[in-house]
Write an enzyme that holds these catalytic residues in place. Structure first.
Site, short mmCIF file in Angstrom:
data_model
loop_
_atom_site.label_atom_id
_atom_site.label_comp_id
_atom_site.label_asym_id
_atom_site.label_seq_id
_atom_site.Cartn_x
_atom_site.Cartn_y
_atom_site.Cartn_z
N ASP A 46 0.82 -1.22 0.00
CA ASP A 46 0.00 0.00 0.00
C ASP A 46 0.85 1.27 0.00
O ASP A 46 0.64 2.18 0.80
CB ASP A 46 -0.93 0.02 1.22
CG ASP A 46 -1.57 -1.32 1.51
OD1 ASP A 46 -1.88 -2.05 0.56
OD2 ASP A 46 -1.78 -1.64 2.70
N GLU A 213 -11.37 -1.59 -3.36
CA GLU A 213 -10.68 -0.79 -2.36
C GLU A 213 -9.57 0.03 -3.01
O GLU A 213 -9.40 0.03 -4.23
CB GLU A 213 -10.08 -1.69 -1.27
CG GLU A 213 -9.01 -2.64 -1.76
CD GLU A 213 -8.53 -3.61 -0.67
OE1 GLU A 213 -9.15 -3.68 0.40
OE2 GLU A 213 -7.53 -4.30 -0.93
#
Length: 465
Positions: A46, A213
């Site tokens: 991420d 997401e």
């Protein structure tokens, strides 16, 4: 970094004979020497990036599934990265009645129009925000002891993966949201107030097709590209999609070339996603994570990579070709420049042929040496081929945020050893571990205490010069 300026003393470590042979490494795609991707030595997911004053900062989730804090790396050249410890966010500092025991993950960091650095980060299923005057902090909670978005903010959905976006008019927006069970993800967005501590307008649901997401907004040629991830990250289905709209609130229509970044199993590139986008010398690049090699289904050991991204004149995105080489500006890091011709590594044991000691000399963060699970008195040795003068060493352990005890010894003949550095009683932290100690030797070895399990003895790279 950790400089060694003195020799410490510890209990002796009894080693097997140094004649143990290194197993021939088994090479898979991506494991060839000097591959640029992944760019960080470890498991970081991420990624978010800040570029300021010639320096680069990457903030990322510690795998598996986050930790007590974040991973942070700094580089002056995008080649050589140093691990930095942040004071915030921590699981302890970001705790509320709805935060639970989940780790810290999925940061987004920007230099905002107010001249300060702002971070949005997920802790469990809620979003906390922090502020600092410099990229490395010190950071503090923007809202004291409460999150901006609590876990029960939108029941039925995960309040995670918040991402800042600064428009050309300096208005800041926040995008976030996911689903449960790898399905039914929703994307929310709202304007922020001037100090980024509260929403300045209505929260809108702007969920495009195939969204799960990790939203990331990019504006090009007057159009808004909402990029995001779909699929299951612990399988081989995670991938990057995009949708295009005429405002930060859309409506967004998925692009005809979406998805643009997908698994290439033939090259051992699995489940690329949860990315950010940055520019360098006028070109666009995508910074993302993908699984380590070899991929183990249901495991969570993701690594940070970068490849070029192209926005096309027709308002679409070109499909990304994920590579092991990476762009030119990530090539020729220190481990590559200081490789010693003819040097060979051996070890007391190795976990598998895919974790050969030879990999500590290949300048590739997709490979590593790991001792056998039942290792006792483990050691790793480099034969320089002849007597050489060494002044500097860089060691990159597999888990740079964990204490890493070892001692470093040298020998001219492989029989008589001198201890040059000792981290047995005061284990080192960070990456790279820098040892500045001048000596002349042919053999150099690292020795590890019996208290370490074999799986804890693992190194990506060991550079000597």
């Amino acid at each position: 970094m950790h400089a060694v300026s003195r020799i410490l003393f510890a209990l002796p470590v009894i080693l097997p004979l140094i004649s143990a042979e290194a197993a021939s490494p088994v090479l898979l795609p991506g494991q060839v020497p000097e591959s640029g991707n992944p760019i960080l030595p470890g498991y970081f997911a991420d990624p978010s990036i800040v570029q300021i004053d010639g320096k680069n900062f990457i903030y990322a989730t510690l795998d598996p599934w986050g930790g007590q804090t974040l991973g942070c790396w700094e580089s002056p050249d995008f080649k050589n990265w140093t691990y930095r410890q942040l004071n915030w966010p921590t699981q302890q500092a970001c705790h509320s009645p709805t935060s639970g025991n989940a780790g810290v993950w999925a940061p987004s960091v920007i230099l905002a129009p107010d001249g300060r650095y702002h971070m949005a980060v997920s802790v469990g299923s809620e979003v906390w925000i922090g502020v600092a005057d410099s990229p490395l902090g010190p950071w503090q909670n923007s809202l004291g002891d409460r999150p901006l978005i609590p876990a029960d903010f939108k029941p039925g959905y995960h309040m995670i993966d918040a991402e800042w976006f600064v428009d050309e008019d300096q208005q800041v927006y926040l995008y976030w949201g996911s689903g449960h069970g790898w399905t039914n993800g929703r994307c929310f967005v709202a304007k922020m107030n001037s100090d980024l501590t509260a929403f300045a307008g209505e929260i809108q649901d702007v969920t495009p097709s195939h969204y799960f997401e990790a939203p990331f907004m990019v504006k090009r040629q007057g159009r808004y590209f909402l990029m995001y991830s779909d699929g299951v990250t612990v399988k081989d289905t995670y991938q990057v999609h995009y949708a295009v709209g005429n405002s930060p609130f859309g409506p967004f229509e998925e692009g005809p070339t979406s998805p643009i970044l997908v698994t290439d199993a033939t090259q051992h590139i699995v489940s690329p996603g949860h990315h950010s986008v940055f520019q360098r010398q006028g070109r666009d690049y995508i910074l993302y994570h993908r699984h380590r090699i070899p991929f183990e289904p249901e495991s969570v050991a993701r690594q940070t990579c970068v490849d070029e991204l192209h926005f096309l004149p027709d308002g679409t995105l070109q499909k990304v070709t994920p590579t092991h080489h990476g762009p030119d500006f990530i090539q020729n890091r220190d481990e590559t420049l200081h490789r010693i011709p003819g040097a060979a590594a051996s070890a007391s044991s190795t976990a598998t042929p895919l974790t050969s000691p030879a990999f500590v000399l290949d300048s590739n963060y997709a490979t590593r040496w790991t001792a056998a699970p039942d290792a006792h008195g483990a050691w790793l040795m480099i034969d320089l081929g002849e007597l050489k003068s060494i002044q500097h060493q860089l060691i990159r352990p597999e888990f740079c945020w964990k204490p890493f005890p070892f001692a470093m010894e040298t020998s001219a003949d492989g029989e008589h050893w001198n201890r040059q550095a000792d981290f047995l009683q005061s284990p080192s932290l960070g990456s790279p571990i820098l040892i500045e100690k001048s000596f002349v030797a042919r053999f150099v070895r690292l020795v590890f205490p019996d208290t370490l399990q074999g799986s804890e003895i693992s190194i990506f790279e060991w550079s000597l010069h």
